[in-house]
Design an enzyme around this catalytic site. Structure first.
Site, PDB file in Angstrom:
ATOM      1  N   HIS A   1      21.063 -35.178  38.165  1.00 28.83           N
ATOM      2  CA  HIS A   1      20.603 -33.930  38.780  1.00 28.83           C
ATOM      3  C   HIS A   1      21.156 -32.756  37.979  1.00 28.83           C
ATOM      4  CE1 HIS A   1      18.975 -31.393  41.876  1.00 28.83           C
ATOM      5  NE2 HIS A   1      20.120 -30.771  42.011  1.00 28.83           N
TER       6      HIS A   1
ATOM      7  N   ASP B   1      10.503 -31.148  39.579  1.00 25.45           N
ATOM      8  CA  ASP B   1      11.704 -31.876  39.958  1.00 25.45           C
ATOM      9  C   ASP B   1      12.833 -31.052  39.334  1.00 25.45           C
ATOM     10  OD1 ASP B   1      11.786 -32.549  37.245  1.00 25.45           O
ATOM     11  OD2 ASP B   1      11.566 -34.691  37.574  1.00 25.45           O
ATOM     12  N   CYS B   2      14.074 -31.495  39.430  1.00 23.11           N
ATOM     13  CA  CYS B   2      15.189 -30.640  38.997  1.00 23.11           C
ATOM     14  C   CYS B   2      15.130 -30.279  37.520  1.00 23.11           C
ATOM     15  CB  CYS B   2      16.534 -31.263  39.367  1.00 23.11           C
ATOM     16  SG  CYS B   2      16.924 -32.811  38.516  1.00 23.11           S
ATOM     17  N   SER B   3      14.834 -31.250  36.663  1.00 20.93           N
ATOM     18  CA  SER B   3      14.855 -30.962  35.229  1.00 20.93           C
ATOM     19  C   SER B   3      13.617 -30.220  34.745  1.00 20.93           C
ATOM     20  CB  SER B   3      15.066 -32.250  34.424  1.00 20.93           C
ATOM     21  OG  SER B   3      14.043 -33.180  34.698  1.00 20.93           O
TER      22      SER B   3
ATOM     23  N   HIS C   1      18.535 -24.743  42.220  1.00 20.12           N
ATOM     24  CA  HIS C   1      18.066 -26.046  41.750  1.00 20.12           C
ATOM     25  C   HIS C   1      16.916 -26.520  42.618  1.00 20.12           C
ATOM     26  CE1 HIS C   1      20.574 -28.371  44.856  1.00 20.12           C
ATOM     27  NE2 HIS C   1      20.835 -27.092  45.051  1.00 20.12           N
TER      28      HIS C   1
END
Length: 153
Positions: free
Chosen positions: A92, A35-37, A104
């Site tokens: 995000h 996921d983004c993180s 990203h």
């Protein structure tokens, strides 16, 4: 981190452009998905910079920089409409790669991509940027940890 090392970090992140990770919160080494993180955590971690797992925790790291002073490698934080009770909570994160663009991972279309920061949506949802890379190869996260450890003595 030297300029060439920041470029190496960005080139490493770009290697995932051909992948199509699914949105999943399991750490990347186990799931092979982002996921983004977890994407930012993985990319920075491969370059010796430890970041926390969650977007909101990553947003607490580093020093805030004005969006007119962005440098390659800065983390960019955005709100996600209707995810949290207010739009001032980051939901995000992406990595600034220069020339008004970021890399990203999005949950939909479930892939790593490069996006233009000058779109109406990005301009509207942008919250702030943080610099976690310092010229002397010590992440600000590590500096804060060392500072806190010192004062606990």
């Amino acid at each position: 981190m030297r300029h060439q090392d920041i470029n190496s970090l960005i080139e490493y992140a770009k290697r995932f452009l051909v992948a199509s990770p699914k949105l999943l919160t399991t750490p990347y080494p186990r799931s092979r998905k982002f996921d983004c993180s977890s994407f930012t955590q993985h990319v920075y971690g491969k370059h010796g910079i430890k970041l926390p797992r969650k977007v909101r925790d990553q947003a607490k790291q580093g020093i805030e920089v004005d969006k007119t002073d962005l440098k390659k490698g800065d983390l960019l934080f955005f709100y996600v409409p209707e995810r949290f009770p207010t739009n001032d909570i980051p939901g995000h994160v992406g990595i600034y790669i220069g020339e008004g663009t970021m890399i990203h991972c999005l949950p939909s279309p479930k892939r790593v991509l490069i996006s233009d920061l000058n779109t109406p949506h990005k301009k509207k949802t942008f919250l702030f940027a943080k610099r976690v890379i310092l010229p002397n190869d010590i992440s600000i996260y590590e500096q804060h940890r060392a500072f806190n450890d010192f004062w606990r003595l």
